[in-house]
Design an enzyme around this catalytic site. Structure first.
Site, PDB file in Angstrom:
ATOM      1  N   THR A  35       0.813  -1.231   0.000  1.00  0.00           N
ATOM      2  CA  THR A  35       0.000   0.000   0.000  1.00  0.00           C
ATOM      3  C   THR A  35       0.840   1.272   0.000  1.00  0.00           C
ATOM      4  O   THR A  35       1.944   1.308   0.562  1.00  0.00           O
ATOM      5  CB  THR A  35      -0.916   0.032   1.237  1.00  0.00           C
ATOM      6  OG1 THR A  35      -1.433   1.353   1.410  1.00  0.00           O
ATOM      7  CG2 THR A  35      -0.178  -0.331   2.517  1.00  0.00           C
TER       8      THR A  35
ATOM      9  N   GLU B  75       0.246   3.636   1.870  1.00  0.00           N
ATOM     10  CA  GLU B  75       0.382   4.060   3.277  1.00  0.00           C
ATOM     11  C   GLU B  75       1.803   3.822   3.793  1.00  0.00           C
ATOM     12  O   GLU B  75       2.251   4.493   4.716  1.00  0.00           O
ATOM     13  CB  GLU B  75      -0.592   3.271   4.168  1.00  0.00           C
ATOM     14  CG  GLU B  75      -1.911   3.946   4.461  1.00  0.00           C
ATOM     15  CD  GLU B  75      -1.796   5.160   5.380  1.00  0.00           C
ATOM     16  OE1 GLU B  75      -2.236   6.236   4.946  1.00  0.00           O
ATOM     17  OE2 GLU B  75      -1.287   5.046   6.511  1.00  0.00           O
TER      18      GLU B  75
ATOM     19  N   TYR C  31      -1.144   0.084  10.923  1.00  0.00           N
ATOM     20  CA  TYR C  31      -1.499  -0.588   9.655  1.00  0.00           C
ATOM     21  C   TYR C  31      -0.327  -0.523   8.673  1.00  0.00           C
ATOM     22  O   TYR C  31       0.067  -1.538   8.077  1.00  0.00           O
ATOM     23  CB  TYR C  31      -2.745   0.076   9.062  1.00  0.00           C
ATOM     24  CG  TYR C  31      -3.019  -0.277   7.622  1.00  0.00           C
ATOM     25  CD1 TYR C  31      -3.645  -1.471   7.289  1.00  0.00           C
ATOM     26  CD2 TYR C  31      -2.656   0.586   6.579  1.00  0.00           C
ATOM     27  CE1 TYR C  31      -3.908  -1.804   5.952  1.00  0.00           C
ATOM     28  CE2 TYR C  31      -2.912   0.264   5.252  1.00  0.00           C
ATOM     29  CZ  TYR C  31      -3.529  -0.924   4.941  1.00  0.00           C
ATOM     30  OH  TYR C  31      -3.779  -1.245   3.627  1.00  0.00           O
TER      31      TYR C  31
ATOM     32  N   LYS D  56       1.921  -3.533   7.055  1.00  0.00           N
ATOM     33  CA  LYS D  56       2.042  -3.745   5.606  1.00  0.00           C
ATOM     34  C   LYS D  56       3.499  -3.718   5.162  1.00  0.00           C
ATOM     35  O   LYS D  56       3.894  -4.436   4.250  1.00  0.00           O
ATOM     36  CB  LYS D  56       1.240  -2.675   4.851  1.00  0.00           C
ATOM     37  CG  LYS D  56      -0.254  -2.919   4.845  1.00  0.00           C
ATOM     38  CD  LYS D  56      -0.633  -4.068   3.897  1.00  0.00           C
ATOM     39  CE  LYS D  56      -2.142  -4.263   3.818  1.00  0.00           C
ATOM     40  NZ  LYS D  56      -2.545  -5.397   2.977  1.00  0.00           N
TER      41      LYS D  56
HETATM   42  P1  NAP Z   1     -11.525  -4.625   2.475  1.00  0.00           P
HETATM   43  O1  NAP Z   1     -12.716  -4.275   1.644  1.00  0.00           O
HETATM   44  O2  NAP Z   1     -11.432  -4.126   3.860  1.00  0.00           O
HETATM   45  O3  NAP Z   1     -11.420  -6.238   2.485  1.00  0.00           O
HETATM   46  C1  NAP Z   1     -10.584  -6.903   3.403  1.00  0.00           C
HETATM   47  C2  NAP Z   1     -10.850  -8.391   3.337  1.00  0.00           C
HETATM   48  O4  NAP Z   1     -10.044  -9.043   4.339  1.00  0.00           O
HETATM   49  C3  NAP Z   1     -12.312  -8.773   3.642  1.00  0.00           C
HETATM   50  O5  NAP Z   1     -12.682  -9.851   2.821  1.00  0.00           O
HETATM   51  C4  NAP Z   1     -12.216  -9.218   5.095  1.00  0.00           C
HETATM   52  O6  NAP Z   1     -13.225 -10.127   5.473  1.00  0.00           O
HETATM   53  C5  NAP Z   1     -10.865  -9.919   5.080  1.00  0.00           C
HETATM   54  N1  NAP Z   1     -10.325 -10.141   6.425  1.00  0.00           N
HETATM   55  C6  NAP Z   1     -10.106  -9.219   7.388  1.00  0.00           C
HETATM   56  N2  NAP Z   1      -9.626  -9.820   8.498  1.00  0.00           N
HETATM   57  C7  NAP Z   1      -9.560 -11.142   8.226  1.00  0.00           C
HETATM   58  C8  NAP Z   1      -9.163 -12.293   8.967  1.00  0.00           C
HETATM   59  N3  NAP Z   1      -8.718 -12.207  10.223  1.00  0.00           N
HETATM   60  N4  NAP Z   1      -9.214 -13.503   8.373  1.00  0.00           N
HETATM   61  C9  NAP Z   1      -9.651 -13.624   7.109  1.00  0.00           C
HETATM   62  N5  NAP Z   1     -10.040 -12.591   6.344  1.00  0.00           N
HETATM   63  C10 NAP Z   1     -10.004 -11.357   6.905  1.00  0.00           C
HETATM   64  O7  NAP Z   1     -10.191  -4.168   1.730  1.00  0.00           O
HETATM   65  P2  NAP Z   1      -9.962  -3.788   0.178  1.00  0.00           P
HETATM   66  O8  NAP Z   1     -10.193  -2.336   0.000  1.00  0.00           O
HETATM   67  O9  NAP Z   1     -10.647  -4.774  -0.669  1.00  0.00           O
HETATM   68  O10 NAP Z   1      -8.383  -3.983   0.071  1.00  0.00           O
HETATM   69  C11 NAP Z   1      -7.816  -5.245  -0.280  1.00  0.00           C
HETATM   70  C12 NAP Z   1      -6.377  -5.296   0.213  1.00  0.00           C
HETATM   71  O11 NAP Z   1      -5.631  -4.244  -0.408  1.00  0.00           O
HETATM   72  C13 NAP Z   1      -6.215  -5.074   1.705  1.00  0.00           C
HETATM   73  O12 NAP Z   1      -5.117  -5.883   2.116  1.00  0.00           O
HETATM   74  C14 NAP Z   1      -5.847  -3.609   1.840  1.00  0.00           C
HETATM   75  O13 NAP Z   1      -5.099  -3.399   3.009  1.00  0.00           O
HETATM   76  C15 NAP Z   1      -5.029  -3.415   0.582  1.00  0.00           C
HETATM   77  N6  NAP Z   1      -5.047  -2.049   0.028  1.00  0.00           N
HETATM   78  C16 NAP Z   1      -6.229  -1.424  -0.232  1.00  0.00           C
HETATM   79  C17 NAP Z   1      -6.222  -0.168  -0.809  1.00  0.00           C
HETATM   80  C18 NAP Z   1      -7.512   0.549  -1.123  1.00  0.00           C
HETATM   81  O14 NAP Z   1      -7.452   1.772  -1.341  1.00  0.00           O
HETATM   82  N7  NAP Z   1      -8.642  -0.141  -1.190  1.00  0.00           N
HETATM   83  C19 NAP Z   1      -4.995   0.452  -1.153  1.00  0.00           C
HETATM   84  C20 NAP Z   1      -3.816  -0.233  -0.903  1.00  0.00           C
HETATM   85  C21 NAP Z   1      -3.851  -1.488  -0.328  1.00  0.00           C
HETATM   86  P3  NAP Z   1     -14.666  -9.601   6.008  1.00  0.00           P
HETATM   87  O15 NAP Z   1     -15.447  -9.264   4.775  1.00  0.00           O
HETATM   88  O16 NAP Z   1     -15.190 -10.782   6.729  1.00  0.00           O
HETATM   89  O17 NAP Z   1     -14.418  -8.420   6.875  1.00  0.00           O
HETATM   90  O1  G4F Z   2     -10.566   6.751   3.374  1.00  0.00           O
HETATM   91  P1  G4F Z   2      -9.530   6.645   4.430  1.00  0.00           P
HETATM   92  O2  G4F Z   2      -9.925   6.007   5.703  1.00  0.00           O
HETATM   93  O3  G4F Z   2      -8.298   5.915   3.746  1.00  0.00           O
HETATM   94  P2  G4F Z   2      -6.743   5.828   4.130  1.00  0.00           P
HETATM   95  O4  G4F Z   2      -6.515   6.070   5.557  1.00  0.00           O
HETATM   96  O5  G4F Z   2      -5.994   6.687   3.159  1.00  0.00           O
HETATM   97  O6  G4F Z   2      -6.444   4.286   3.838  1.00  0.00           O
HETATM   98  C1  G4F Z   2      -6.925   3.636   2.664  1.00  0.00           C
HETATM   99  O7  G4F Z   2      -5.980   3.762   1.644  1.00  0.00           O
HETATM  100  C2  G4F Z   2      -4.721   3.108   1.898  1.00  0.00           C
HETATM  101  C3  G4F Z   2      -3.823   3.372   0.682  1.00  0.00           C
HETATM  102  O8  G4F Z   2      -3.109   4.566   0.876  1.00  0.00           O
HETATM  103  C4  G4F Z   2      -4.989   1.635   2.087  1.00  0.00           C
HETATM  104  F1  G4F Z   2      -3.815   0.969   2.280  1.00  0.00           F
HETATM  105  C5  G4F Z   2      -5.904   1.426   3.268  1.00  0.00           C
HETATM  106  O9  G4F Z   2      -6.205   0.026   3.392  1.00  0.00           O
HETATM  107  C6  G4F Z   2      -7.201   2.175   3.021  1.00  0.00           C
HETATM  108  O10 G4F Z   2      -7.871   1.556   1.942  1.00  0.00           O
HETATM  109  O11 G4F Z   2      -8.966   8.102   4.781  1.00  0.00           O
HETATM  110  C7  G4F Z   2      -8.470   8.970   3.785  1.00  0.00           C
HETATM  111  C8  G4F Z   2      -8.179  10.328   4.414  1.00  0.00           C
HETATM  112  C9  G4F Z   2      -7.365  10.246   5.701  1.00  0.00           C
HETATM  113  O12 G4F Z   2      -6.397  11.263   5.706  1.00  0.00           O
HETATM  114  C10 G4F Z   2      -8.372  10.529   6.798  1.00  0.00           C
HETATM  115  O13 G4F Z   2      -7.838  11.138   7.972  1.00  0.00           O
HETATM  116  O14 G4F Z   2      -9.430  10.922   4.781  1.00  0.00           O
HETATM  117  C11 G4F Z   2      -9.292  11.492   6.070  1.00  0.00           C
HETATM  118  N1  G4F Z   2     -10.609  11.610   6.688  1.00  0.00           N
HETATM  119  C12 G4F Z   2     -11.191  12.778   7.082  1.00  0.00           C
HETATM  120  N2  G4F Z   2     -12.364  12.530   7.654  1.00  0.00           N
HETATM  121  C13 G4F Z   2     -11.444  10.604   7.007  1.00  0.00           C
HETATM  122  C14 G4F Z   2     -12.547  11.177   7.618  1.00  0.00           C
HETATM  123  N3  G4F Z   2     -11.333   9.272   6.818  1.00  0.00           N
HETATM  124  C15 G4F Z   2     -12.353   8.498   7.240  1.00  0.00           C
HETATM  125  N4  G4F Z   2     -12.268   7.170   7.038  1.00  0.00           N
HETATM  126  N5  G4F Z   2     -13.454   9.019   7.869  1.00  0.00           N
HETATM  127  C16 G4F Z   2     -13.601  10.358   8.082  1.00  0.00           C
HETATM  128  O15 G4F Z   2     -14.594  10.810   8.659  1.00  0.00           O
END
Ligand code: NAP
Ligand code: G4F
Length: 350
Positions: free
Chosen positions: A125, A127, A151, A155
């Protein structure tokens, strides 16, 4: 027929990737964990619920991960499961370290022992860059990592262990360094979907205000269905490598809010309140990625940029809430376990 396993198939990326791999002709396996309310709504939403094989497994349970890899004779493994919410990692840092970090080693050990020829994708990620994001230029693969959350630290461990198993044991293992990517099936706690959902409700008079934390943070937001395609491309290369996937545009949360209210033809300043409950002990101020290596080597580029993404998300939420007002219920209002033949329990495999 190629066989792929997706850990975390019930999540946003897992569901889109399952759909994409099915379209490419793969046999798809996905792990899910037992929770008190079944959580297959994304798979239903994308119409893949009855087309994939589901395997019960938990990232904290080494045996279940080994069992999963034993049965499937897999060509590709996409490790997407994680505790993925940054804010929650400050509340549960030890559990996040175990589930998001250490689980990567559990899976890589299982691959090393059981199926060393399977190709492995790790969901790293942006992050991980943390404080390094304050530079004005977009971040590249070789830039310095400086995590700012439990987190991100977990990662970064996963990222390094993936490289160690690649270099030490010759496993085809890649790190996808994906910047934020969003969609209408994003978790409601993440800022883009939270904003889109609340704007839709406010526009239909189902809600009156939107409470947020840090409005100054900037993120590089892309469209999730496009990002899962890059994961697959990484595993089709001759050599394993690490790639940044991003749009190269950064926008603040304030701009996100402004654009989302614009789509609904409302003035954001009348509805948005800053609430310190949503502030984090540390927050990465800015993240922007340079996807030129992915473009050059994978032929991947983002098609949907910030404005288009916000429009897709807000319009979809308005549409959903209008249907809800008309009496229609969403898939997640009627949770369901899949038909038995799609769940591969241990007993069914013996
Ligand atoms: P997500 O919607 O939160 O999905 C996470 C998945 O992990 C869900 O299927 C969840 O199951 C499962 N999980 C959590 N804890 C578990 C456990 N203890 N055992 C088995 N399964 C578990 O995340 P996403 O947005 O699809 O992201 C996919 C991956 O990419 C994650 O690793 C995230 O950290 C990484 N990532 C995401 C972003 C982004 O912007 N979306 C960016 C960079 C990296 P449940 O449905 O049961 O909760
Ligand atoms: O949507 P966020 O919670 O995403 P964040 O923290 O960037 O993390 C996501 O992206 C990562 C990749 O860079 C992934 F690895 C990670 O798994 C996840 O998918 O927050 C985005 C920004 C942050 O700066 C947060 O402080 O939005 C700001 N924010 C402001 N108000 C908020 C809020 N975020 C959330 N979730 N809720 C608020 O009310």
């Amino acid at each position: 027929m190629k066989r792929a396993l997706i850990t975390g198939v019930t999540g946003q990326d897992g569901a889109y990737l399952a759909s994409s791999l099915l379209n490419k002709g793969y046999e798809v396996y996905g792990t899910y964990r037992r929770i008190s309310t079944p959580n297959f709504w994304r798979l239903e939403y994308l119409n893949v619920f009855n087309k994939i094989n589901l395997i019960p497994a938990d990232l904290g349970d080494t045996g279940s991960l080994f069992e999963t890899l034993k049965i499937s004779e897999l060509d590709e493994i996409y490790h997407l499961a994680a505790q993925s919410f940054v804010e929650a990692s400050f509340e549960t840092p030890v559990a996040t370290g175990d589930v998001t970090g250490l689980s990567v080693t559990r899976i890589l050990e299982a691959i090393r022992q059981l199926c060393p020829d399977a190709r492995f994708y790790f969901a790293a990620t942006s992050e991980m860059y943390g404080k390094s994001g304050k530079t004005n230029r977009p971040l590249r693969e070789e830039d310095f990592f400086h995590p700012m959350s439990p987190y991100a630290a977990a990662k970064l461990y996963g990222y390094w262990i993936t490289k160690i198993y690649r270099d030490g044991y010759g496993i085809f293992a890649v790190n996808g360094i994906l910047f934020n990517h969003e969609s209408p099936i994003r978790g409601l706690e993440f800022v883009t979907r939270k904003v889109a959902n609340e704007v839709a409700k406010i526009s239909l008079e189902l809600s009156e205000e939107l409470r947020l934390g840090n409005l100054n943070a900037k993120r590089d937001w892309g469209y999730a269905p496009e990002y899962v395609e890059s994961m697959w491309r990484m595993l089709q290369q001759k050599e394993p490598d690490d790639y940044v996937i991003a749009t190269s545009e950064a926008h603040s949360v304030r701009e996100l809010v402004q654009k989302a209210f614009d789509v609904a033809e409302l003035d954001w300043q009348e509805y948005v309140k800053v609430d310190k409950r949503f502030l984090r002990p540390l927050d990465v101020p800015s993240l922007r990625g340079d996807y030129s290596k992915a473009k050059r080597k994978l032929g991947w580029s983002p098609k949907t940029k910030f404005n288009g993404l916000v429009e897709i998300m807000v319009k979809e939420e308005i549409n959903r809430w209008k249907r809800w007002i008309d009496g229609e219920r969403f898939p997640w209002d009627a949770p369901n376990y899949p038909s038995e033949n799609r769940i591969l329990t241990r007993a069914s495999r013996m």
